[in-house]
Design an enzyme around this catalytic site. Structure first.
Site, short mmCIF file in Angstrom:
data_model
loop_
_atom_site.label_atom_id
_atom_site.label_comp_id
_atom_site.label_asym_id
_atom_site.label_seq_id
_atom_site.Cartn_x
_atom_site.Cartn_y
_atom_site.Cartn_z
N ALA A 78 87.44 -59.60 -53.02
CA ALA A 78 86.14 -58.93 -52.90
C ALA A 78 85.93 -58.30 -51.53
O ALA A 78 85.38 -57.20 -51.43
CB ALA A 78 85.02 -59.93 -53.20
N GLU A 112 100.87 -53.74 -48.28
CA GLU A 112 101.72 -54.39 -49.28
C GLU A 112 101.14 -54.17 -50.68
O GLU A 112 101.86 -53.90 -51.63
CB GLU A 112 101.89 -55.89 -49.00
CG GLU A 112 100.63 -56.72 -49.10
CD GLU A 112 100.87 -58.19 -48.83
OE1 GLU A 112 101.80 -58.50 -48.05
OE2 GLU A 112 100.15 -59.03 -49.39
N GLY A 156 101.72 -61.91 -47.24
CA GLY A 156 102.06 -61.03 -46.14
C GLY A 156 101.08 -61.07 -44.99
O GLY A 156 101.13 -60.19 -44.12
#
Length: 443
Positions: free
Chosen positions: A234, A254, A352
């Site tokens: 969100a 990513e 990541g």
């Protein structure tokens, strides 16, 4: 509306490689270490056939390695009844694993096996440490040169495709054909299964007032011409919505989301000021709705690359004014972040986050932003804490800017004393006195 490409004649593929899902699943031997595509790329027909073989006792001692499972995997190879024949090994938990682990605790059987790793290291881990035997994933139809595009999911799939002895592809005309370093040639494929089922769609999150407040704060920290990485959820969605008045943004991320695609369609993100891949949005996987998948299809303004390239901090840092935005579950008073565990339970994984925290700060003029609501559990628990309940995902040495709905603080250059006071100032007011007391008592 979905863009329908001509159905590349399966007859163009070596007939020996064109199999039913059942025939392809039969190529997986006992004891195989299988890598399953991430998220949208999990192939329903092949996984259902493999689950059926296990259920019938025709295959045994399988291990399935993956990140971010969906209902496709949940309802097939990850079913509880198959655990005696198929061992799931997660490198990033989703709601599927959280529910599986809840049932495991209640019924007294083992939780899902988990391997902690940075996303950027996954290709090497799967090819060198795990030494995967097989890749099973979804791709777009073959082109005239005999190449299949990995579509929404280049991530670790390309590396595994180049090393595994068995590569089984589920060809789906609904999978977008993406550009970049994401092609698998028919010569390197063991079997092909055709299954034109609709891709899974991930609905937008419902934004709360806290998300919108955090989104506005973060948007105010982003300059025109910055290059963006956004995480999932969100808060990143709220940030994208708040960036509509910006100009000349770039994308190196990513995960490509509908929010980032909307910035491209609006002309806000035109990649015109990027140092690396100018004019192109770079990503390693995508999740969203049908509109996003159609936007990806053949779009020359987007390129996808393996995650060990996209998430390499040295590559990320080549973009000036790189801004990473990621969420966390807890921040301690010295700035360390736990983004993967709730109590003793594995909730997600590092993914990541640290790759981009380090890459963004290393870029010229870059900013690494960690965001979280100030509270959890309906306001009963502070997310800013004296001590983390779980592992350190982002070390205090790396944390740069922290944002809650109550404000933001830059931790770089601050002493431990200054960090504690700064983080307390953006904690929820209900918990500030308690945190101040813990700070005065030396935590």
């Amino acid at each position: 509306m979905n863009v329908q490409r001509p159905d590349r004649a399966i007859s163009c593929i070596d007939a020996a490689k064109t199999l039913t899902a059942e025939g392809a699943a039969a190529l997986v031997p006992n004891g195989a270490k299988i890598v399953m595509g991430l998220g949208i790329a999990q192939p329903p027909a092949i996984l259902a056939a493999l689950a059926a073989r296990a259920e019938a006792g025709k295959v045994d001692s399988l291990a399935v390695y993956y990140l971010l499972s969906t209902s496709t995997a949940r309802d097939s190879v990850l079913r509880r009844g198959l655990r005696n024949r198929i061992t799931p090994v997660s490198l990033f938990h989703s709601a599927t694993e959280r529910e599986m682990n809840r049932l495991a605790a209640a019924e007294g059987f083992p939780s899902v096996s988990f391997i902690p790793t940075a996303f950027s290291q996954v290709p090497r881990l799967l090819t060198e440490q795990v030494r995967a035997d097989a890749l099973i994933t979804t791709v777009s139809p073959m082109d005239d040169d005999g190449n299949f595009s990995l579509g929404t999911n280049c991530d670790y799939a390309l590396s595994v495709a180049r090393s595994a002895s068995t590569v089984i592809l589920e060809v789906n005309c609904n999978m977008p054909r993406t550009l970049g370093d994401c092609l698998i040639n028919i010569a390197d494929v063991t079997a092909v299964v055709k299954n034109d089922t609709p891709l899974l769609e991930v609905p937008d999150a419902t934004l709360r007032a806290e998300d919108k407040a955090i989104g506005q704060i973060i948007a105010g920290l982003i300059d025109d011409g910055a290059c963006l990485q956004m995480g999932i959820g969100a808060v990143p969605q709220a940030v994208c919505a708040a960036l509509r008045g910006h100009r000349n943004l770039g994308i190196h991320t990513e995960l490509l989301t509908p929010g980032l695609a909307a910035l491209m369609r609006a002309g806000v993100a035109d990649n015109s000021q990027k140092n690396l891949h100018p004019g192109k949005s770079i990503f390693t996987f995508a999740m969203g709705d049908r509109e996003l998948y159609d936007f990806l299809d053949g779009n020359e303004a987007l390129e996808t690359y393996p995650v060990d390239y996209v998430n390499d901090p040295c590559v990320i840092a080549r973009n000036d004014r790189m801004v990473s935005v990621n969420a966390t579950l807890q921040v301690d008073l010295h700035g360390a972040c736990n983004s993967e565990c709730v109590g003793a339970a594995q909730y997600s994984a590092s993914g990541g986050q640290l790759d981009f925290v380090r890459g963004a700060f290393a870029s010229r003029g870059g900013k690494s932003i960690i965001a979280c609501h100030s509270t959890a559990a309906k306001g009963t628990v502070s997310r800013i804490v004296a001590h983390l309940d779980g592992p350190v995902t982002t070390p205090r040495n790396d944390t740069h800017i922290v944002v809650t709905e109550h404000g933001w603080t830059d931790l770089k250059g601050k002493t431990l004393e200054e960090r504690s006071l700064a983080l307390i100032s953006i904690a929820h007011p209900d918990f500030r006195e308690q945190l101040e007391r813990r700070h005065r008592d030396g935590l």
